[in-house]
Design an enzyme around this catalytic site. Structure first.
Site, PDB file in Angstrom:
ATOM      1  CB  SER A 149      -0.721  -0.022   1.396  1.00 44.62           C
ATOM      2  OG  SER A 149      -2.153  -0.765   0.934  1.00 44.62           O
ATOM      3  CG  ASP A 195      -4.978  -1.025   0.863  1.00 46.28           C
ATOM      4  OD1 ASP A 195      -5.259  -2.075   1.526  1.00 46.28           O
ATOM      5  OD2 ASP A 195      -4.765  -0.977  -0.393  1.00 46.28           O
TER       6      ASP A 195
HETATM    7  C1  GLA Z   1      -5.689  -3.938  -2.730  1.00 49.06           C
HETATM    8  C2  GLA Z   1      -6.897  -2.708  -2.317  1.00 49.06           C
HETATM    9  C3  GLA Z   1      -7.815  -2.975  -1.137  1.00 49.06           C
HETATM   10  C4  GLA Z   1      -8.294  -4.563  -1.137  1.00 49.06           C
HETATM   11  C5  GLA Z   1      -6.782  -5.287  -1.236  1.00 49.06           C
HETATM   12  C6  GLA Z   1      -7.494  -6.851  -1.530  1.00 49.06           C
HETATM   13  O1  GLA Z   1      -4.885  -3.550  -1.684  1.00 49.06           O
HETATM   14  O2  GLA Z   1      -6.394  -1.404  -2.311  1.00 49.06           O
HETATM   15  O3  GLA Z   1      -8.884  -2.092  -0.866  1.00 49.06           O
HETATM   16  O4  GLA Z   1      -9.243  -4.581  -1.869  1.00 49.06           O
HETATM   17  O5  GLA Z   1      -6.257  -5.009  -2.587  1.00 49.06           O
HETATM   18  O6  GLA Z   1      -7.925  -7.162  -0.257  1.00 49.06           O
END
Ligand code: GLA
Length: 411
Positions: A149, A195
């Site tokens: 993230s 995230d």
């Molecule tokens: C990414 C997205 C999140 C979530 C994950 C999977 O990180 O940003 O919102 O959906 O994938 O769990």
């Protein structure tokens, strides 16, 4: 750069910063002074996140169990009082390039890293805020494309800064939602809320159990006395904007609509099994993953509370299998890493392992016996290099604090 000069540290109210975050902050301040020949006024630091379990459940109104890690994006800024417009002059140490942003509420196509800054500013402009011109540096020790993230981390760091600049008083969950919209509208990723909420609201030593429907957070103490968490970055860059993520969201929406529920959060496994013949086979598998994963999150949260780490590990392995087979968001390298870790579970070194984050590359998170950490890490890295020719990156992670903004006092 004065990154190792301890005299630089008292300029920050650094009481709560870890050693790594302090070093990042000091380096970021030095880069700012070097690039802009000016005195920085603010620094915000926002962490990356690892998801312990609960993958692809957030946009299905479901449950997730992520935590912030002690690796951050730093954003250093000062108002440029020589300018009368609202132009931002920004420098990224990652790409070693400047970007000049004329802030507008509307997205501009095909931008690189600066679209996250622009997206967050657009959210504040839409609220009627007047954003002053700033000079700004982005500096990070988070690996990019590792499923940690880094984009939410940058968004929240910028949001904390802008909130200060415009004297706004939005709550952290409100800032998280503003950043989620920036990701949707400026980065083209229709992500859920996990995230941004995690990066904004995390507390040290706690997992976040998030109910993504109500967006309420329970902070679960993480007391892993004889265990630890090892992150292994496969080196396969995960790319969410390539259409697969949006396709999964659409498949889930279609499954919920066909079965007459608001979202897959509301679907019982028994109902899915009874009515699976009404849906295409692939949609059944997507729905089955979401229903089972939600159950696993709740079971994992209960196991964390009773420190039943063996159960946590079993849920992690099961989550991975489901993401690989039913949801199809893993990749051969992640599968290999999890299978290798499963082999080490037989001799007691590893308790659980799974891919973490959106998938299609990125990292695995491994629950490992602390006294075996060095041995497990070395084995995984050596075997992975032999298998793939790629040098993976591995480091220990532990639940860390969410984003923070600090004033930089003058020397
Ligand atoms: C990414 C997205 C999140 C979530 C994950 C999977 O990180 O940003 O919102 O959906 O994938 O769990």
């Amino acid at each position: 750069m004065d990154s190792h000069n301890p005299c630089a540290i008292p300029q920050l109210e650094t009481a709560a910063l870890s050693v790594g975050a302090r070093k990042l902050a000091v380096d970021a301040l030095a880069i700012f002074r070097d690039r802009f020949s000016a005195q920085p006024e603010w620094i915000s630091l926002a962490p990356g996140r690892v998801n312990l379990i609960g993958e692809h459940t957030d946009y299905n109104d479901g449950f997730v169990l992520p935590f912030a890690i002690d690796r951050q994006t730093a954003v250093v800024a000062a108002i440029n009082r020589d300018r009368a417009d609202s132009v931002w002059k920004c420098y990224s140490s990652h790409t070693a390039e400047f970007a000049t942003l004329e802030l507008t509420p509307a997205p501009i196509a095909n931008e690189g890293w600066s679209r996250y800054l622009r997206g967050v500013c657009a959210g504040f402009l839409q609220l009627g805020c007047v954003i002053p011109p700033v000079d700004l540096v982005v500096h990070s020790n988070l690996p990019i494309g590792a499923g940690l993230s880094s984009s939410a981390s940058l968004e929240i760091a910028v949001a904390l800064l802008v909130q200060k600049l415009v004297s706004s008083k939005r709550s952290l969950p409100e800032l998280a939602r503003l950043c989620q919209l920036a990701e949707h509208n400026f980065a083209g990723v229709p992500c859920g809320i996990m995230d941004q909420l995690c990066v904004a609201c995390a507390q040290p030593d706690h997992f976040l159990q998030i109910d993504c429907r109500t967006q309420t957070i329970q902070h679960l103490p993480c007391q892993t006395s004889d265990l630890t968490l090892l992150l292994v970055n496969s080196g396969v860059r995960h790319e969410l904007a390539n259409g697969e993520y949006a396709r999964r969201r659409e498949e889930c929406r279609a499954a919920a609509a066909s079965l007459g529920v608001t979202s897959l959060r509301d679907l019982a496994l028994e109902t899915l099994l009874a009515r699976q013949h009404e849906l295409p086979e692939v949609v059944v598998r997507r729905a089955r993953h979401v229903v089972n994963e939600n159950r696993r999150v709740l079971s994992t949260a209960a196991a964390v509370a009773t420190q039943d780490w063996l159960a946590v590990g079993r849920h992690m392995f099961a989550s991975h299998d489901s993401l690989r087979d039913d949801y199809e968001v893993s990749c051969p390298e992640l599968d290999w890493l999890v299978e290798y870790a499963r082999g080490l579970a037989a001799n007691g070194g590893v308790v659980g392992s799974r891919m973490t984050g959106g998938g299609f590359g990125g990292s695995t998170i491994n629950l490992v016996r602390r006294e075996r950490l060095a041995e497990v890490q070395e084995k995984i890295l050596l075997a992975y290099a032999e298998q793939t020719g790629v040098e993976a990156l591995a480091f220990e992670v532990f639940p860390a604090a969410g984003g923070t903004l600090l004033a930089v006092t003058k020397k």
